[in-house]
Design an enzyme around this catalytic site. Structure first.
Site, PDB file in Angstrom:
ATOM      1  N   ASP A  53       0.854  -1.192   0.000  1.00  0.00           N
ATOM      2  CA  ASP A  53       0.000   0.000   0.000  1.00  0.00           C
ATOM      3  C   ASP A  53       0.894   1.249   0.000  1.00  0.00           C
ATOM      4  OD1 ASP A  53      -3.089   0.746   0.562  1.00  0.00           O
ATOM      5  OD2 ASP A  53      -1.852   2.011   1.859  1.00  0.00           O
ATOM      6  N   HIS A  58      -7.006  -7.099   0.254  1.00  0.00           N
ATOM      7  CA  HIS A  58      -5.964  -6.071   0.245  1.00  0.00           C
ATOM      8  C   HIS A  58      -4.877  -6.349   1.274  1.00  0.00           C
ATOM      9  CE1 HIS A  58      -4.031  -2.215  -0.211  1.00  0.00           C
ATOM     10  NE2 HIS A  58      -4.311  -1.860   1.039  1.00  0.00           N
TER      11      HIS A  58
END
Length: 295
Positions: A104, A276
């Site tokens: 991320d 994610h």
């Protein structure tokens, strides 16, 4: 969560960086994303330390790292500044060249490091991202709705800060439960650590400044690099969430691999199940891919 790891706080000139280090072997730096801290590596780092010297750091503005004052241009929270922190951190720990793994926002710091300071980065792994400039250039309704932090947190201060401060617990629970990962896989103490970190007003402002810098300075730097033909020279591993946004939104571009091949000379990678936050939700598969790539 990090048995055998030593906590360190290192002065890197512009701020201080908190990290945990453990293991022995070639050095590997692990970087987290939003809304987490270095604690996201609690399942990967101890196992990786069997083969490597592992450093898990909090990015500037996050967790226990320093939160320097920003400016009107948001420059202290541009990825170039955050990348400098990490190069200096590793150098002060005795590692002038190392491999970098970023998830991320940490992935954005890691690839900026590989572009700006290529002599420092041996190998690069970017997890569940495409370059910032590519994300903005290809943005559509799906992006606006699915990646709400990009647009909300980049709004002028103090609106985003006030919204997060009103209920940091809601932000953490939304991320861990709704971004494709199985929420039951996040222990209560891990959630509590993330909530505590996001309850710090200085951290919240710093995080919003980082998103504002992404929409301005970082975007401009990526566009400049593309025009100049700058590329990432080191071996690059790309991992992304199977069935997630990167897996589905960019098929016309050849998926994440196709996009990263426009930026890096030697790219490999694949999708991994777990949403994610697959480094936590599917630590075994993540670890296997990282070990294979880094050894």
């Amino acid at each position: 969560m990090f048995d055998g790891f030593e906590p360190v706080t290192v002065d890197v000139g512009e701020t201080t960086i908190f990290a945990r280090r453990g293991g022995s072997g070639e050095p590997v730096l692990l970087l987290h994303g939003f809304p987490e801290t270095h604690a996201m590596w609690h399942r990967v780092a101890p196992a990786l330390a069997d083969d490597f010297t592992v450093v898990c750091a909090d990015l500037r503005g996050y967790g226990a790292s320093g939160k320097p004052a920003s400016d009107a241009a948001h420059a202290p929270y541009a990825k170039g500044a955050m990348a400098r922190d990490m190069v200096r951190l590793m150098a002060r720990l005795g590692h002038k060249r190392f491999s970098a793994v970023g998830h991320d926002r940490g992935g954005r710091v890691a690839y900026r490091m590989a572009l700006d300071q290529p002599d420092s980065v041996e190998r690069l792994a970017v997890l569940d991202i495409i370059p910032t400039g590519e994300a903005f250039r290809r943005a559509d309704t799906r992006f606006a709705l699915g990646y709400w932090p990009w647009l909300l947190l980049a709004q002028p201060s103090p609106l985003p800060e006030r919204l997060i401060a009103a209920d940091p617990q809601a932000i953490i629970h939304n991320a861990l439960d709704e971004w494709g990962s199985d929420g039951s896989g996040f222990p209560a103490d891990v959630r509590a650590a993330y909530i505590a970190a996001l309850s710090d007003a200085d951290a919240v402002h710093a995080i919003c400044e980082e998103y504002r810098a992404a929409a301005t300075i970082d975007l401009a730097r990526d566009e400049e690099d593309r025009r100049a033909g700058r590329r990432i020279a080191c071996r690059t591993l790309v991992l992304w969430s199977a069935g997630g946004p990167l897996d589905e939104w960019y098929e016309r571009a050849g998926g994440p691999l196709g996009i990263w091949q426009e930026w890096a000379d030697r790219v490999e990678g694949r999708a991994i199940s777990g949403g994610h936050f697959f480094p936590e939700a599917n630590a075994g598969e993540t670890l296997a891919e990282l070990r294979r790539f880094l050894l």
